[in-house]
Write a protein that holds these residues in place. Structure first.
Motif, short mmCIF file in Angstrom:
data_model
loop_
_atom_site.label_atom_id
_atom_site.label_comp_id
_atom_site.label_asym_id
_atom_site.label_seq_id
_atom_site.Cartn_x
_atom_site.Cartn_y
_atom_site.Cartn_z
N GLU A 164 15.30 0.52 -5.05
CA GLU A 164 16.07 -0.71 -5.75
C GLU A 164 16.11 -2.13 -5.22
N LEU A 165 16.36 -2.00 -4.05
CA LEU A 165 16.79 -3.26 -3.31
C LEU A 165 15.33 -3.96 -3.03
N ARG A 166 14.26 -3.31 -2.67
CA ARG A 166 13.14 -3.95 -2.60
C ARG A 166 12.44 -4.56 -3.90
N ALA A 167 12.72 -3.89 -4.94
CA ALA A 167 12.38 -4.45 -6.24
C ALA A 167 13.13 -5.83 -6.67
N ALA A 168 14.49 -5.71 -6.34
CA ALA A 168 15.24 -6.77 -6.34
C ALA A 168 15.06 -7.81 -5.81
N LYS A 169 14.58 -7.78 -4.20
CA LYS A 169 13.85 -8.83 -3.53
C LYS A 169 12.69 -9.34 -3.99
N ASP A 170 11.88 -8.73 -4.53
CA ASP A 170 10.52 -9.14 -5.17
C ASP A 170 10.63 -10.22 -6.26
N GLU B 203 0.97 -1.18 -0.07
CA GLU B 203 0.05 -0.03 0.15
C GLU B 203 0.67 1.09 -0.09
N GLY B 204 1.79 1.27 0.71
CA GLY B 204 2.60 2.44 0.91
C GLY B 204 3.79 2.70 -0.31
N THR B 205 4.31 3.69 -0.23
CA THR B 205 5.49 4.07 -1.11
C THR B 205 6.88 3.68 -0.49
N PRO B 206 7.90 3.39 -1.36
CA PRO B 206 9.21 3.15 -0.69
C PRO B 206 9.91 4.29 0.15
N GLU B 207 9.37 5.51 -0.02
CA GLU B 207 9.78 6.52 0.94
C GLU B 207 9.23 6.41 2.17
N GLN B 208 8.05 6.02 2.16
CA GLN B 208 7.30 5.65 3.58
C GLN B 208 8.03 4.49 4.49
N MET B 209 8.08 3.56 3.45
CA MET B 209 8.90 2.05 4.15
C MET B 209 10.19 2.57 4.70
N ALA C 42 20.73 -3.59 16.78
CA ALA C 42 22.01 -3.81 16.49
C ALA C 42 22.38 -4.43 15.22
N GLN C 43 21.83 -5.95 15.27
CA GLN C 43 21.94 -6.76 14.29
C GLN C 43 21.60 -6.16 12.98
N GLU C 44 20.50 -5.53 13.02
CA GLU C 44 19.57 -5.01 11.90
C GLU C 44 20.50 -4.03 11.18
N ARG C 45 21.08 -3.29 11.94
CA ARG C 45 21.81 -2.02 11.57
C ARG C 45 23.20 -2.64 10.94
N GLN C 46 23.62 -3.77 11.12
CA GLN C 46 24.56 -4.34 10.73
C GLN C 46 24.49 -5.20 9.45
N THR C 47 23.22 -6.00 9.49
CA THR C 47 23.08 -7.01 8.53
C THR C 47 21.90 -6.74 7.59
N ASN C 48 21.01 -5.85 7.66
CA ASN C 48 19.75 -5.64 7.06
C ASN C 48 19.99 -4.49 5.99
N SER C 49 20.16 -4.95 4.84
CA SER C 49 20.53 -3.99 3.56
C SER C 49 19.43 -3.10 3.42
N PHE C 50 18.22 -3.30 3.70
CA PHE C 50 17.02 -2.41 3.45
C PHE C 50 16.99 -1.08 4.60
N VAL C 51 17.70 -1.81 5.49
CA VAL C 51 17.80 -0.52 6.65
C VAL C 51 19.19 0.30 6.25
N ARG C 52 20.14 -0.51 5.69
CA ARG C 52 21.46 0.11 5.65
C ARG C 52 21.54 1.00 4.29
N ALA C 53 20.43 0.96 3.42
CA ALA C 53 20.42 1.65 2.32
C ALA C 53 20.58 3.37 2.62
N SER C 54 21.28 4.09 1.86
CA SER C 54 21.44 5.28 2.30
C SER C 54 20.55 6.32 1.76
N THR C 55 19.62 5.97 1.06
CA THR C 55 18.67 6.74 0.58
C THR C 55 17.32 5.83 0.33
N TRP C 56 16.07 6.34 0.16
CA TRP C 56 14.95 5.81 -0.01
C TRP C 56 14.91 5.33 -1.62
#
Ligand SMILES: [Zn+2]
Length: 239
Positions: A229-235, A141-147, A210-224
């Protein structure tokens, strides 16, 4: 606060939350009432509250049956249609279990009204389908920016906060982020740990901030945009 995972459907977790001091029990996202009621009964706990993070049927499908069986009060996001809802929750609202106070944080993206419940005194958060271990929910439902912003809010919590997600998606997520960040040693190590756990059929949750900050690439992305791009690739990723 004692928190117990109740597996449901193929990969959902329903969380039972029990406060020893008051004897009160809540259930988070009971998509299926049967296993939740059975586990509570087995422990001698009576469910007094239902807390929903979002409207999806695999999170709310058991609401009415839990309420009919126990008289539980149902609290959920104000902006969504929740079966049997009694209390409509918005940003900054408080929920209580005994003396524990939880804060409502709006985390749109997976659905537009999605909420997380944060218990600062216990360093615990119930995050539904917003953040998963090394992953995040799909953008229905939401946008990449919101997520992206929602994920940043969750991982801005104190680093020892335990995050209770609603699905066992960790292995698939780990394989994906290992391709997204092939040089990230923390991801490689965690992938091995998760593989061992899942080979034995064991749960990989909760995760911690702390683990998510280190290993979650969606969190680690520097911009929305990078997140999108990551979310689309994962889909389209097949692990
Ligand atoms: Zn969902």
């Amino acid at each position: 606060m004692e928190i117990v995972a109740v597996p449901a459907f193929s990969d959902n977790y329903i969380w039972l939350v029990h406060d020893q001091a008051s004897g009160e029990t809540a259930v988070v996202d009971p998509g299926d009432a049967t296993p939740a009621l059975a586990e509570a009964e087995r422990r001698g706990w009576t469910i007094g509250q239902v807390w929903n993070t979002h409207w999806h049927p695999d999170h709310t499908g058991g609401n009415r049956e839990v309420k009919a069986a126990t008289g539980a009060i149902i609290s959920g996001p104000a902006k969504e249609t929740i079966p049997g809802i009694d209390v409509r929750l918005s940003e900054g609202d408080e929920i209580r279990l005994g003396e524990h106070r939880g804060r409502v944080v709006e985390v749109p993206g997976h659905t537009l009204g999605h909420i997380a419940l944060v218990f600062e005194d216990e360093q615990v958060a119930f995050v539904g389908d917003t953040l998963f271990a090394m992953g995040c929910g799909r953008l229905f439902e939401g946008t990449p920016e919101q997520m992206y912003r929602s994920l940043q809010r969750i991982t801005a919590l104190p680093e020892n906060t335990r995050l209770y997600c609603a699905h066992e998606y960790t292995l698939s997520n780990a394989r994906f982020v290992a391709t997204a960040e092939p040089d990230n040693a923390a991801i490689a190590e965690r992938l091995q740990t998760v593989e061992r756990l899942r080979e034995r059929g064991e749960i990989t949750l909760p995760t911690i901030v702390a683990q998510e900050r280190q290993t979650n690439s969606f969190v680690r992305a520097s911009t929305w945009q990078q997140f999108a791009e990551l979310r689309a690739a994962k889909d389209s990723f097949r692990s």
